[in-house]
Design an enzyme around this catalytic site. Structure first.
Site, PDB file in Angstrom:
ATOM      1  N   ASP A   1      16.620  89.791  51.520  1.00 33.35           N
ATOM      2  CA  ASP A   1      15.781  88.737  51.281  1.00 33.35           C
ATOM      3  C   ASP A   1      15.714  87.591  51.897  1.00 33.35           C
ATOM      4  OD1 ASP A   1      16.294  90.077  48.165  1.00 33.35           O
ATOM      5  OD2 ASP A   1      14.580  90.268  48.796  1.00 33.35           O
TER       6      ASP A   1
ATOM      7  N   HIS B   1      25.847  90.200  48.082  1.00 28.73           N
ATOM      8  CA  HIS B   1      25.302  91.484  47.542  1.00 28.73           C
ATOM      9  C   HIS B   1      26.417  92.323  46.728  1.00 28.73           C
ATOM     10  CE1 HIS B   1      23.456  95.410  47.566  1.00 28.73           C
ATOM     11  NE2 HIS B   1      22.121  94.887  47.935  1.00 28.73           N
TER      12      HIS B   1
HETATM   13  C1  SDX Z   1      18.799  92.392  46.075  1.00 31.22           C
HETATM   14  O1  SDX Z   1      21.640  95.704  44.085  1.00 31.22           O
HETATM   15  C2  SDX Z   1      20.832  95.923  44.981  1.00 31.22           C
HETATM   16  O2  SDX Z   1      20.841  96.680  45.763  1.00 31.22           O
HETATM   17  C3  SDX Z   1      19.721  94.690  45.280  1.00 31.22           C
HETATM   18  C4  SDX Z   1      18.749  94.669  46.461  1.00 31.22           C
HETATM   19  C5  SDX Z   1      18.020  95.984  46.332  1.00 31.22           C
HETATM   20  O3  SDX Z   1      17.518  96.379  47.435  1.00 31.22           O
HETATM   21  O4  SDX Z   1      17.552  96.628  45.459  1.00 31.22           O
HETATM   22  O5  SDX Z   1      19.461  94.805  47.433  1.00 31.22           O
HETATM   23  C6  SDX Z   1      17.956  93.489  46.422  1.00 31.22           C
HETATM   24  O6  SDX Z   1      18.531  92.014  44.795  1.00 31.22           O
HETATM   25  C7  SDX Z   1      19.438  91.587  46.945  1.00 31.22           C
HETATM   26  C8  SDX Z   1      20.165  90.347  46.444  1.00 31.22           C
HETATM   27  C9  SDX Z   1      19.102  89.122  46.145  1.00 31.22           C
HETATM   28  N1  SDX Z   1      19.734  88.046  45.360  1.00 31.22           N
HETATM   29  C10 SDX Z   1      20.034  86.905  46.099  1.00 31.22           C
HETATM   30  O7  SDX Z   1      20.067  86.616  47.165  1.00 31.22           O
HETATM   31  C11 SDX Z   1      20.566  85.780  45.190  1.00 31.22           C
HETATM   32  C12 SDX Z   1      21.875  85.218  45.730  1.00 31.22           C
HETATM   33  N2  SDX Z   1      23.156  86.070  45.691  1.00 31.22           N
HETATM   34  C13 SDX Z   1      23.781  86.066  44.522  1.00 31.22           C
HETATM   35  O8  SDX Z   1      23.573  85.543  43.282  1.00 31.22           O
HETATM   36  C14 SDX Z   1      24.772  87.478  44.623  1.00 31.22           C
HETATM   37  O9  SDX Z   1      25.386  87.502  45.687  1.00 31.22           O
HETATM   38  C15 SDX Z   1      24.359  88.602  44.043  1.00 31.22           C
HETATM   39  C16 SDX Z   1      23.501  88.423  42.703  1.00 31.22           C
HETATM   40  C17 SDX Z   1      23.497  89.195  44.979  1.00 31.22           C
HETATM   41  C18 SDX Z   1      25.415  89.460  43.639  1.00 31.22           C
HETATM   42  O10 SDX Z   1      26.163  88.917  42.742  1.00 31.22           O
HETATM   43  P1  SDX Z   1      27.666  89.688  42.191  1.00 31.22           P
HETATM   44  O11 SDX Z   1      27.811  90.904  42.682  1.00 31.22           O
HETATM   45  O12 SDX Z   1      27.741  89.612  40.926  1.00 31.22           O
HETATM   46  O13 SDX Z   1      28.723  88.813  42.729  1.00 31.22           O
HETATM   47  P2  SDX Z   1      29.417  87.399  42.025  1.00 31.22           P
HETATM   48  O14 SDX Z   1      27.858  86.519  41.620  1.00 31.22           O
HETATM   49  O15 SDX Z   1      30.336  87.551  40.832  1.00 31.22           O
HETATM   50  O16 SDX Z   1      29.717  86.435  43.604  1.00 31.22           O
HETATM   51  C19 SDX Z   1      31.272  86.685  43.533  1.00 31.22           C
HETATM   52  C20 SDX Z   1      31.510  85.637  44.224  1.00 31.22           C
HETATM   53  C21 SDX Z   1      31.399  84.205  43.261  1.00 31.22           C
HETATM   54  O17 SDX Z   1      32.174  83.401  43.770  1.00 31.22           O
HETATM   55  P3  SDX Z   1      33.644  83.153  42.830  1.00 31.22           P
HETATM   56  O18 SDX Z   1      33.585  83.243  41.600  1.00 31.22           O
HETATM   57  O19 SDX Z   1      34.619  84.165  43.545  1.00 31.22           O
HETATM   58  O20 SDX Z   1      34.194  81.880  43.354  1.00 31.22           O
HETATM   59  O21 SDX Z   1      30.588  85.088  45.448  1.00 31.22           O
HETATM   60  C22 SDX Z   1      30.028  83.896  45.065  1.00 31.22           C
HETATM   61  C23 SDX Z   1      30.023  83.752  43.548  1.00 31.22           C
HETATM   62  O22 SDX Z   1      30.002  82.356  42.959  1.00 31.22           O
HETATM   63  N3  SDX Z   1      28.642  83.954  45.482  1.00 31.22           N
HETATM   64  C24 SDX Z   1      27.731  83.035  46.044  1.00 31.22           C
HETATM   65  C25 SDX Z   1      26.426  83.712  46.437  1.00 31.22           C
HETATM   66  N4  SDX Z   1      26.766  85.023  46.032  1.00 31.22           N
HETATM   67  C26 SDX Z   1      27.975  85.391  45.377  1.00 31.22           C
HETATM   68  N5  SDX Z   1      28.139  81.734  46.391  1.00 31.22           N
HETATM   69  C27 SDX Z   1      27.163  81.060  47.004  1.00 31.22           C
HETATM   70  N6  SDX Z   1      25.980  81.643  47.462  1.00 31.22           N
HETATM   71  C28 SDX Z   1      25.529  82.820  47.077  1.00 31.22           C
HETATM   72  N7  SDX Z   1      24.617  83.336  47.600  1.00 31.22           N
END
Ligand code: SDX
Length: 433
Positions: A367, A310
């Site tokens: 989710d 998140h």
């Molecule tokens: C919602 O914003 C809100 O409040 C949203 C929400 C709401 O109520 O409105 O809470 C609802 O959208 C919840 C999120 C639902 N999405 C997912 O579950 C999709 C999976 N999650 C990710 O794609 C990610 O965690 C996000 C999109 C939720 C957040 O992305 P960020 O903040 O841009 O973080 P990032 O992608 O830069 O990740 C940081 C690191 C990266 O690794 P490095 O580059 O540091 O090596 O964490 C890793 C990412 O690769 N990472 C994950 C991961 N999420 C982040 N690695 C594996 N699996 C994951 N799910």
């Protein structure tokens, strides 16, 4: 309410010159540097891809503490609201800033009941969507079209706000249920006057002329809880979209339709459907957890552990905690056992003990478990994000209203740092190589 400007200021030194930027602090101690005059004073803008460090507005609607795992709507803890309220009660709280008393709640319920039908001409829209049309695409089309049927509500953003907001909250439920019925070729089931918000939705979704559906109180309770948990979440992607589109002065229906489209994304509200697909894939692949955890950790593999991580929460999402517990309750009450729930439990346990996830503060978000409950209620996975939109609608409307009430609001128009070609001499077509 407003923020306080603290006595000290941030000092910014650029090319030997020192600038002082005001420091502001919110009600709960959240801190910000006010850069409203940065460009005018320094000639510099800030650069913050994805707005990870940028506040777009001040707001009194929702408070999030990402490290402490706290979520409050208008100051009330989400745990208390999910445990004690109806969804419509929380919708009223978000829209009006206070919990309704008995008379206010009854009047709100009556108004919602009055607006449950959609214009009969809108029902013909459904005849022209292919049966496999995405319910999220239908939802945004239908909500956007409401401005044609209620133009009087489109002109002045806040005039007749109570009627417009209640109309939207009531009709989105009918549109969602009708889109489901059309997708399975069943006759539409109209809302009843004697059913509550959630009960009417379930009735319109699952009642059939040949086999009447009994609205079970336990299922209504579970649905109320789920919708409450999705009702608002500060300046997330879809809410920011509603604010940005709304700041151009467009009618509320178009702003909300834009929010619906942003929510559709698999990185945002679309994740609940993607989680079910992921769990089914792992289950079908002999529950090969190691394979998928490794894929999720592999930078070169696009696979992500969806439902995890998140932008704000760097601890367990408080909503996921409540939903996980509700999973057990509702599956027990319905006497349903779902192997995907065991897959989800195991995946969570492995991830929460894996350095990769621990280092990055990746925990289950709202989710991760919600789809298990929707599935147990009989809601198909392509409707999961629609359910998210039903819950989030009062939050979107409350934030849209707050934006229009804020005298500081201007049209949203971020800047950029240009990295393209410097000026080039024009080349007439005949002379181009
Ligand atoms: C919602 O914003 C809100 O409040 C949203 C929400 C709401 O109520 O409105 O809470 C609802 O959208 C919840 C999120 C639902 N999405 C997912 O579950 C999709 C999976 N999650 C990710 O794609 C990610 O965690 C996000 C999109 C939720 C957040 O992305 P960020 O903040 O841009 O973080 P990032 O992608 O830069 O990740 C940081 C690191 C990266 O690794 P490095 O580059 O540091 O090596 O964490 C890793 C990412 O690769 N990472 C994950 C991961 N999420 C982040 N690695 C594996 N699996 C994951 N799910």
């Amino acid at each position: 309410m407003t923020y306080t400007t603290t006595a000290s200021a941030a000092e910014l030194k650029i090319n030997g010159k020192t600038y002082h930027l005001p420091l502001v602090e919110g009600t709960m101690g959240d801190k910000a540097i006010d850069i409203s005059n940065l460009l005018r004073e320094t000639g510099y803008i800030t650069l913050d891809s994805g707005y990870k460090n940028t506040g777009s507005c001040t707001s009194s609607v929702t408070y999030l503490d990402g490290r402490g795992g706290i979520l409050r709507y208008r100051g009330y803890d989400i745990e208390d609201l999910a445990k004690n309220c109806l969804f419509v009660e929380v919708a009223y709280l978000l829209l009006h800033g206070k919990l309704p008393n008995a008379a206010e709640l009854e009047a709100f319920k009556q108004l919602i009941g009055r607006f449950a039908l959609i214009h009969e001409d809108m029902i013909h829209f459904f005849d022209h969507f292919p049966s496999h049309a995405s319910p999220m695409s239908i939802l945004s089309v239908m909500v956007n079209s409401l401005c044609n049927f209620y133009p009087e509500m489109s002109a002045n953003p806040l005039e007749d706000f109570d009627e417009t907001s209640t109309r939207l909250i009531s009709k989105i439920r009918t549109i969602a249920a009708f889109s489901y019925k059309k997708s399975i070729g069943h006759p539409l089931v109209y809302p009843r006057h004697d059913l509550c918000y959630c009960g009417n939705f379930l009735h319109m979704m699952f009642d059939k002329p040949v086999r009447p559906y009994t609205v079970r109180p336990e299922i209504v309770t579970a649905l109320n809880k789920l919708l409450i948990l999705h009702a608002d979440h500060e300046q997330n992607c879809s809410t920011s979209t509603v604010r940005l589109v709304g700041s151009a002065g467009v009618n509320i229906y178009a702003a909300i339709a834009a929010g619906i489209n942003a929510l559709w994304g698999p990185l945002h509200g679309g994740a609940n459907e993607a989680v079910l697909d992921m769990l089914e894939t792992i289950y079908a692949d002999d529950s090969n957890f190691e394979k998928y955890i490794n894929k999720a950790k592999d930078r070169n593999d696009p696979f992500r552990l969806t439902g995890f991580g998140h932008r704000v929460y760097k601890t367990y999402d408080p909503r996921a905690k409540i939903i996980k517990k509700a999973c057990d309750e509702i599956l027990r009450v319905l006497n349903v056992s779902d192997p995907l729930l065991d897959i989800a439990y195991k995946l969570e346990e492995i991830a929460l003990h894996d350095e990769y996830f621990i280092e990055r503060n990746l925990y289950p978000n709202v989710d991760f478990y919600s789809g298990i409950i929707y599935r147990a209620l009989g809601i198909p996975s392509n409707m999961f994000t629609v359910m998210f939109a039903l819950g989030r609608l009062p939050g979107w409307i409350a934030q849209w209203k707050e934006m229009h009430e804020d005298p500081a609001t201007r049209i949203g128009r971020p800047r950029q740092v240009y990295i393209g070609e410097p000026a080039r001499k024009f080349i007439p077509l005949a002379e181009r190589p």
